[in-house]
Write a protein that holds these residues in place. Sequence first.
Motif, PDB file in Angstrom:
ATOM      1  N   THR A  23      14.964 -12.638   2.016  1.00 44.84           N
ATOM      2  CA  THR A  23      14.466 -11.269   1.969  1.00 44.84           C
ATOM      3  C   THR A  23      15.624 -10.301   2.161  1.00 44.84           C
ATOM      4  O   THR A  23      16.415 -10.436   3.087  1.00 44.84           O
ATOM      5  CB  THR A  23      13.420 -11.035   3.055  1.00 44.84           C
ATOM      6  OG1 THR A  23      12.333 -11.943   2.852  1.00 44.84           O
ATOM      7  CG2 THR A  23      12.898  -9.611   3.008  1.00 44.84           C
ATOM      8  N   LYS A  83      16.708  -6.576   3.021  1.00 44.53           N
ATOM      9  CA  LYS A  83      16.237  -5.332   3.607  1.00 44.53           C
ATOM     10  C   LYS A  83      16.821  -4.157   2.840  1.00 44.53           C
ATOM     11  O   LYS A  83      18.040  -4.017   2.740  1.00 44.53           O
ATOM     12  CB  LYS A  83      16.645  -5.242   5.086  1.00 44.53           C
ATOM     13  CG  LYS A  83      16.085  -6.375   5.954  1.00 44.53           C
ATOM     14  CD  LYS A  83      14.573  -6.303   6.033  1.00 44.53           C
ATOM     15  CE  LYS A  83      14.037  -7.374   6.980  1.00 44.53           C
ATOM     16  NZ  LYS A  83      12.572  -7.363   7.049  1.00 44.53           N
ATOM     17  N   ASP A 101      12.539  -9.134  -4.597  1.00 44.04           N
ATOM     18  CA  ASP A 101      11.823  -9.396  -3.355  1.00 44.04           C
ATOM     19  C   ASP A 101      10.680  -8.423  -3.108  1.00 44.04           C
ATOM     20  O   ASP A 101       9.929  -8.602  -2.150  1.00 44.04           O
ATOM     21  CB  ASP A 101      12.789  -9.338  -2.170  1.00 44.04           C
ATOM     22  CG  ASP A 101      13.830 -10.439  -2.230  1.00 44.04           C
ATOM     23  OD1 ASP A 101      13.482 -11.557  -2.643  1.00 44.04           O
ATOM     24  OD2 ASP A 101      14.990 -10.186  -1.880  1.00 44.04           O
ATOM     25  N   ASP A 102      10.569  -7.384  -3.905  1.00 44.28           N
ATOM     26  CA  ASP A 102       9.513  -6.394  -3.728  1.00 44.28           C
ATOM     27  C   ASP A 102       9.208  -5.783  -5.082  1.00 44.28           C
ATOM     28  O   ASP A 102       9.976  -5.913  -6.038  1.00 44.28           O
ATOM     29  CB  ASP A 102       9.940  -5.318  -2.719  1.00 44.28           C
ATOM     30  CG  ASP A 102      11.191  -4.590  -3.165  1.00 44.28           C
ATOM     31  OD1 ASP A 102      11.068  -3.622  -3.933  1.00 44.28           O
ATOM     32  OD2 ASP A 102      12.309  -5.004  -2.770  1.00 44.28           O
ATOM     33  N   PHE A 103       8.078  -5.101  -5.168  1.00 42.84           N
ATOM     34  CA  PHE A 103       7.625  -4.592  -6.459  1.00 42.84           C
ATOM     35  C   PHE A 103       8.499  -3.458  -6.986  1.00 42.84           C
ATOM     36  O   PHE A 103       8.682  -3.333  -8.197  1.00 42.84           O
ATOM     37  CB  PHE A 103       6.168  -4.164  -6.368  1.00 42.84           C
ATOM     38  CG  PHE A 103       5.225  -5.318  -6.174  1.00 42.84           C
ATOM     39  CD1 PHE A 103       5.308  -6.440  -6.977  1.00 42.84           C
ATOM     40  CD2 PHE A 103       4.259  -5.296  -5.185  1.00 42.84           C
ATOM     41  CE1 PHE A 103       4.444  -7.522  -6.812  1.00 42.84           C
ATOM     42  CE2 PHE A 103       3.395  -6.362  -4.998  1.00 42.84           C
ATOM     43  CZ  PHE A 103       3.485  -7.478  -5.816  1.00 42.84           C
ATOM     44  N   ALA A 104       9.029  -2.632  -6.120  1.00 43.05           N
ATOM     45  CA  ALA A 104       9.911  -1.569  -6.590  1.00 43.05           C
ATOM     46  C   ALA A 104      11.150  -2.155  -7.259  1.00 43.05           C
ATOM     47  O   ALA A 104      11.569  -1.713  -8.335  1.00 43.05           O
ATOM     48  CB  ALA A 104      10.306  -0.662  -5.427  1.00 43.05           C
ATOM     49  N   SER A 105      11.743  -3.169  -6.633  1.00 43.84           N
ATOM     50  CA  SER A 105      12.925  -3.795  -7.212  1.00 43.84           C
ATOM     51  C   SER A 105      12.579  -4.566  -8.485  1.00 43.84           C
ATOM     52  O   SER A 105      13.384  -4.638  -9.423  1.00 43.84           O
ATOM     53  CB  SER A 105      13.576  -4.729  -6.194  1.00 43.84           C
ATOM     54  OG  SER A 105      14.100  -3.991  -5.110  1.00 43.84           O
ATOM     55  N   GLN A 108      -0.599   1.505  -4.060  1.00 48.34           N
ATOM     56  CA  GLN A 108       0.779   1.652  -3.605  1.00 48.34           C
ATOM     57  C   GLN A 108       1.696   0.656  -4.301  1.00 48.34           C
ATOM     58  O   GLN A 108       2.840   0.976  -4.637  1.00 48.34           O
ATOM     59  CB  GLN A 108       0.862   1.466  -2.084  1.00 48.34           C
ATOM     60  CG  GLN A 108       2.226   1.806  -1.487  1.00 48.34           C
ATOM     61  CD  GLN A 108       2.652   3.233  -1.797  1.00 48.34           C
ATOM     62  OE1 GLN A 108       1.846   4.164  -1.734  1.00 48.34           O
ATOM     63  NE2 GLN A 108       3.921   3.414  -2.155  1.00 48.34           N
ATOM     64  N   ASP A 109       1.209  -0.554  -4.549  1.00 50.66           N
ATOM     65  CA  ASP A 109       2.029  -1.541  -5.256  1.00 50.66           C
ATOM     66  C   ASP A 109       2.380  -1.047  -6.659  1.00 50.66           C
ATOM     67  O   ASP A 109       3.525  -1.185  -7.114  1.00 50.66           O
ATOM     68  CB  ASP A 109       1.285  -2.878  -5.350  1.00 50.66           C
ATOM     69  CG  ASP A 109       1.254  -3.628  -4.029  1.00 50.66           C
ATOM     70  OD1 ASP A 109       2.019  -3.265  -3.108  1.00 50.66           O
ATOM     71  OD2 ASP A 109       0.452  -4.583  -3.910  1.00 50.66           O
ATOM     72  N   GLU A 137       4.985   1.688  -6.544  1.00 47.17           N
ATOM     73  CA  GLU A 137       6.325   1.153  -6.313  1.00 47.17           C
ATOM     74  C   GLU A 137       6.887   0.533  -7.587  1.00 47.17           C
ATOM     75  O   GLU A 137       8.076   0.689  -7.905  1.00 47.17           O
ATOM     76  CB  GLU A 137       6.274   0.112  -5.192  1.00 47.17           C
ATOM     77  CG  GLU A 137       6.061   0.713  -3.816  1.00 47.17           C
ATOM     78  CD  GLU A 137       7.223   1.605  -3.416  1.00 47.17           C
ATOM     79  OE1 GLU A 137       8.315   1.062  -3.159  1.00 47.17           O
ATOM     80  OE2 GLU A 137       7.046   2.841  -3.389  1.00 47.17           O
ATOM     81  N   VAL A 150       8.043 -12.000  -8.020  1.00 49.90           N
ATOM     82  CA  VAL A 150       8.284 -11.656  -6.622  1.00 49.90           C
ATOM     83  C   VAL A 150       7.765 -12.851  -5.830  1.00 49.90           C
ATOM     84  O   VAL A 150       6.556 -13.069  -5.767  1.00 49.90           O
ATOM     85  CB  VAL A 150       7.557 -10.360  -6.204  1.00 49.90           C
ATOM     86  CG1 VAL A 150       7.726 -10.120  -4.708  1.00 49.90           C
ATOM     87  CG2 VAL A 150       8.088  -9.172  -6.997  1.00 49.90           C
ATOM     88  N   LYS A 159       4.203 -13.555  -4.249  1.00 49.09           N
ATOM     89  CA  LYS A 159       3.294 -12.463  -4.604  1.00 49.09           C
ATOM     90  C   LYS A 159       2.959 -12.407  -6.092  1.00 49.09           C
ATOM     91  O   LYS A 159       1.848 -12.009  -6.459  1.00 49.09           O
ATOM     92  CB  LYS A 159       3.891 -11.118  -4.176  1.00 49.09           C
ATOM     93  CG  LYS A 159       4.048 -10.948  -2.682  1.00 49.09           C
ATOM     94  CD  LYS A 159       4.597  -9.565  -2.351  1.00 49.09           C
ATOM     95  CE  LYS A 159       4.721  -9.378  -0.844  1.00 49.09           C
ATOM     96  NZ  LYS A 159       5.276  -8.034  -0.507  1.00 49.09           N
TER      97      LYS A 159
END
Length: 814
Positions: A39, A41, A64-68, A146-147, A150, A287, A290
């Motif tokens: 992960t 940060k 690692d996240d939806f924005a990225s 929100q997902d 992002e 991701v 997820k």
Amino acid sequence: MVGRDGRNRGGRLLPLAALLLATACEPRAATPPADTVATVKLGAGSFSATVRRTAHGIPHVLADDFASLGYGYGYAFAQDNLCELADVLVTVNAQRSRYFGPDATYPAPLGGDLVNLKSDFFYQSIVDAGTVDALLAKPAPLGPSQDARELVRGYAAGFNRYLRDTGVNALPDPRCRGAAWVRPITEHDLYLRYYQLSLFASSSFFLDALVDAKPPALLPDGSLPLPLPVPASLDRNVFPHSESMGLGSNAFGLGGQATRNGKGMVLANPHFPWEGSERFYQAHLTVPGKLNVSGVSLVGVPAILIGHNETLAWSHTVSTAYRFTPFELKLVPGSPTTYLFDGQLRQMTTQTVTVQAREADGSLSSRQHTFYRSHLGPMLEYPAGLMTWNGLTGYAFADANASNLRVLDTFFAMDRATNVEELRQAQATWQGIPWVNTLAADAQGRSYYADMGVVPHVTNAHLARCVLSPIPLLILQQAGLPVLDGSRSDCAWGTDADAVEPGILGPSRMPHLTRDDYVTNSNDSYWLPNPAQPLTGFPRILGEEKSVRSLRTRLGLKMVQGRLAGTDGLEGQRFTLEQLQTVMLNNRTYSGELLRDAAVSLCRRTPFVLMADGTFEDLRPACPVLAQWDLKGNLDSRGELLWRVFILNAVAVTGGPYLLPFNPEDPVNTPRVLNTLHPQVAQALGTAVRTLRERSIALDATTGSVQGKRKNGVFIPIHGCSHSEGCFNQISNRLLPDNTYEPVLGSSFIMAVSFTDAGPVAKSVLTYSQSSNPASPWYADQTVMFSQKQWVDLRYTEADIASDPALTVTQLQE
């Protein structure tokens, strides 16, 4: 040196081995296993993604996240198709007149051309009304999750990162290099694009009619015009459906009882444009823990629309349901902007919009237009559909997708579903599917069909109560479109308790079917996804029941039935993945299978046919060509082109070309038998002979010698045939000046997916290739593969991706 984006100072992507050495000290390996990704940060607004490209330029975006994830996807898409999205955003921001001139036209997404100025007025009205902003302000599910927010935030940033790194003046695509209309994009731009997608089968189809609406002018005698006379019939093609919109598709969802291994399989075959804003783009988005989904998106959309994940695959076909209804207003005599509603007078409101237009000398001028609205919707002027604004009546347009910004979240939720029941729940929760059916199958061996979209709440009782006057009655009879009485509140749209918002049908009213054997759809209504279990009793606004199915629908059903019966010439019964691929590209022409032999008999006994213009046409050269035709649309098929022109004219003869009529108890096999005694059928064959002669095309020319796509000066022959022929691998063409047929629409992204004990195995081909940039190595490669009936092995696991010899990796951080 190697930058964080995986490029050397010359901007070249490094091969995997070199990149692994150059990034040995990076916090994440270039191709990390999904279960060992650390992960990262990130600070506010930060992004980190890995874009791994395998053969044919297919990006596998890992984050690692939806924005990225959106960041990596936006960057990859911009590398291949920046010009396409930039052009779309000029459109939805009402700036075509500013950059390209008010009188110029551009290809409409659904066929035909749109005038820039009219387009700008339409989209400026949306911008000025703050429609998208109001929807963005709503909480989910009426507004984005929100997902999804992002994901969109990252997508815009990734697109802009590529544009910033490359520079407008150094873009590799010559079509928009240095163009003033290419700029960094915003999240709001993208939401305007998603709203545009929602409106395709409703307001966008009627763009000209909405802009053209204005109060009627006085006639020379001082009176106002009267309604149009009611004709005996009306062409349903003046209203949107798969043919009139220029869109279509085929899909199979195969359950365990239809497959050799007892697990689900899916065939996806959307028929979409080969150029422009509705091209598909292929990608794999991950991701860890997820999301892990592979398939295609439309331009600017950061979710997979057709594809598969580890345990579920799905596709879409264009639905027959209407997503709108006009309302017939009763106007006050002498005051065409005043109408009656529940016995009370109401005054229309106006909205005046202003756009900038580039004049011939390069200067900008302001152009204005005024829209008129009733409380039921904007006014419409559509003479082709008999709806005119006159002295007695006017027509307001109500669009069920006018409040739909849920489309992205709906598909994003489907991407994360693990089986057909979760897919159904995703669609029922968000209710954002704008105009398509869904067909799916899962690893457990269940198949699924649904028309779970956004449809006005208009029941059959509603029709009996609220469709009363002559023009609405004719439109309902001929086209199935409700034109409701706009003078009564009891004719307004109803609502369901399980609907996500008032005015639309709830999920419990929508047709859906789960089976262990199969479901199919080829753009006909919901009635017959499986003949063993017809779907009946649904509102007419969704489509027809017990009605004639298209030849393409019938062929799709017969191909599945033939495979399960073992009568199709392939080994065994039930489908293997290879057999599904074979069936998809067999290029059978079902009209030929039904009617060719009778047409040959007609040809032989009628050597000369008297044509409608009083001349005779010699049919004798056509007889041996049709007799020897292999009943397919393969590259080497001789006679398909002759048959194509014949059947196009034959299906239009008075009363139809068949002797045996449609039987709702045998919908897959009727109608059939060519009516060779009908004089217009013989004339249709004469027309085919004459047409090919006038185009200097030999009657026995092969399909591949005449039908093809030119890319960078190279003619790539394309197999497949037309909707009228009943060809599953449908290709729609435009006739070029050199009398060759250029595909403009049809089989676009073809995917066959099989679930196995080891996970999904998928094959695909993107018929027009991944990039729209003529300078790209991925501009024509898959087009050549499609021509040769070759498929791409879709790489889904980390091991598959890492082992691709063509692998390149780009690390992105910001």
